[in-house]
Design a protein around this motif. Structure first.
Motif, PDB file in Angstrom:
ATOM      1  N   LYS A 101       0.802  -1.374   0.066  1.00 17.89           N
ATOM      2  CA  LYS A 101      -0.122  -0.001   0.045  1.00 17.89           C
ATOM      3  C   LYS A 101       0.868   1.416  -0.011  1.00 17.89           C
ATOM      4  O   LYS A 101       0.758   2.273  -0.812  1.00 17.89           O
ATOM      5  N   GLU A 137      -7.780   0.660  -0.886  1.00 14.46           N
ATOM      6  CA  GLU A 137      -7.564   1.111   0.464  1.00 14.46           C
ATOM      7  C   GLU A 137      -7.107   2.539   0.206  1.00 14.46           C
ATOM      8  O   GLU A 137      -7.468   3.393   1.264  1.00 14.46           O
ATOM      9  N   LEU A 138      -6.223   2.946  -0.507  1.00 18.17           N
ATOM     10  CA  LEU A 138      -5.822   4.202  -0.801  1.00 18.17           C
ATOM     11  C   LEU A 138      -7.008   5.047  -1.171  1.00 18.17           C
ATOM     12  O   LEU A 138      -7.255   6.392  -0.688  1.00 18.17           O
ATOM     13  N   ASP A 141      -9.105   5.929   2.219  1.00 17.46           N
ATOM     14  CA  ASP A 141      -8.266   6.831   2.877  1.00 17.46           C
ATOM     15  C   ASP A 141      -8.422   8.249   2.417  1.00 17.46           C
ATOM     16  O   ASP A 141      -8.774   9.266   3.219  1.00 17.46           O
ATOM     17  N   TYR A 142      -8.325   8.420   1.077  1.00 18.03           N
ATOM     18  CA  TYR A 142      -8.246   9.685   0.647  1.00 18.03           C
ATOM     19  C   TYR A 142      -9.575  10.397   0.749  1.00 18.03           C
ATOM     20  O   TYR A 142      -9.468  11.758   0.725  1.00 18.03           O
ATOM     21  N   ASP A 147     -12.117   2.427   7.042  1.00 15.66           N
ATOM     22  CA  ASP A 147     -11.273   1.479   6.184  1.00 15.66           C
ATOM     23  C   ASP A 147     -11.652  -0.066   6.640  1.00 15.66           C
ATOM     24  O   ASP A 147     -12.547  -0.064   7.313  1.00 15.66           O
ATOM     25  N   CYS A 153     -11.945   7.725   8.602  1.00 19.84           N
ATOM     26  CA  CYS A 153     -10.712   8.729   7.971  1.00 19.84           C
ATOM     27  C   CYS A 153     -11.157   9.843   7.374  1.00 19.84           C
ATOM     28  O   CYS A 153     -12.122  10.015   6.733  1.00 19.84           O
ATOM     29  N   ARG A 156      -8.538  13.561   2.422  1.00 15.13           N
ATOM     30  CA  ARG A 156      -7.199  14.326   2.213  1.00 15.13           C
ATOM     31  C   ARG A 156      -7.561  15.492   1.171  1.00 15.13           C
ATOM     32  O   ARG A 156      -8.444  15.598   0.586  1.00 15.13           O
TER      33      ARG A 156
END
Length: 284
Positions: A101, A137-138, A141-142, A147, A153, A156
């Protein structure tokens, strides 16, 4: 009860007889059967352990006199070095904190063009499924989702987009006013109106010749074509049938700049075109 005349056996003895592990003739017959079975097992073991190809541990003293042995030795050493290097690199990627990751995220941070799943897998020496899992997963997250551990999360300032068959990081649209203010003083030269019009004709009508675009715009397009080629937005393709004139199409760089995955995402022209009645009035 007995199945052999003159001899008494219990049910366990009969089971051994039926399975072939014991003969009623005595201990000698039993030993002979066991010895035969062990011999067959040893023969099978020797056959299975025989390699398909000879293993060459040492190089021949004179390779020219034994070319087959020399080739086998060189091939064996090469395969050993390849497997050792691959195993070492794979172990390094998986043992670094963050694993696949974080490695995918590192590549995205330095990539100037969209990176495909296959390119990620080739660079990291992992399966494409592992790369897809890391990208999922990214993406969560972003975008500020939850998750796999159930932890929420925060979003971003950048997001992961699939562009032109690959993946790349982009500034999040929510922060576009501040990002635009930052890049206002950029020295990147914008395309002129003439160049944008030329690019639009090529994008919607491709493949097209230079003469066709000049006819549509009603003016010379040589300068616009030169700039668009230098910026990497257009490229030559197969010549036109009959005339042999060069034809042009748009490139992946244009899709990347527009944030599109394919030309099908271009907005339709119909709402932007004038009505037929307006054209008739203007031409009269």
């Amino acid at each position: 009860m007995s199945i052999y005349p003159g001899q008494e056996f219990n049910r366990d003895d009969e089971s051994l007889v039926n399975l072939g592990y014991w003969a009623p003739d005595g201990d000698d017959a039993t030993a002979e059967v066991a010895s035969q079975q062990e011999a067959e097992a040893d023969e099978h073991s020797r056959v299975s352990e025989t390699p398909d190809e000879p293993v060459v541990d040492e190089a021949p003293e004179n390779p020219w006199a034994a070319p087959d042995q020399a080739d086998a030795y060189a091939s064996a050493r090469h395969q050993e070095s390849v497997h050792a290097a691959s195993a070492d690199m794979t172990a390094k990627v998986e043992m670094v904190p963050g694993g696949v990751k974080s490695a995918v995220e590192a590549i995205l941070a330095v990539a100037s063009t969209p990176v495909s799943t296959r390119e990620f897998a080739a660079a990291l020496l992992v399966s494409e499924r592992a790369v897809e899992t890391a990208l999922d997963e990214l993406y969560i997250d972003y975008n500020g989702g939850t998750d796999v551990r159930g932890i929420a999360c925060e979003p971003r300032g950048f997001e992961l987009r699939r562009i032109n068959g690959g993946w790349r990081l982009f500034a999040r649209a929510d922060f576009s006013p501040w990002v635009a203010r930052f890049v206002t003083g950029s020295q990147a030269k914008k395309l002129t109106r003439a160049q944008l019009e030329t690019l639009a004709v090529i994008a919607y009508q491709q493949p097209v010749t230079r003469a066709y675009v000049a006819q549509v715009r009603g003016t010379s397009v040589d300068a616009a074509f030169r700039v668009l080629k230098q910026r990497g937005f257009i490229e030559e393709t197969v010549p036109e049938e009959g005339s042999g004139a060069s034809q042009y199409i748009t490139t992946g760089a244009l899709l990347e700049r527009l944030g599109f995955e394919s030309l099908e995402q271009l907005p339709p022209l119909a709402p932007l075109l004038p009505d037929l009645t307006d054209l008739e009035v203007a031409s009269s």
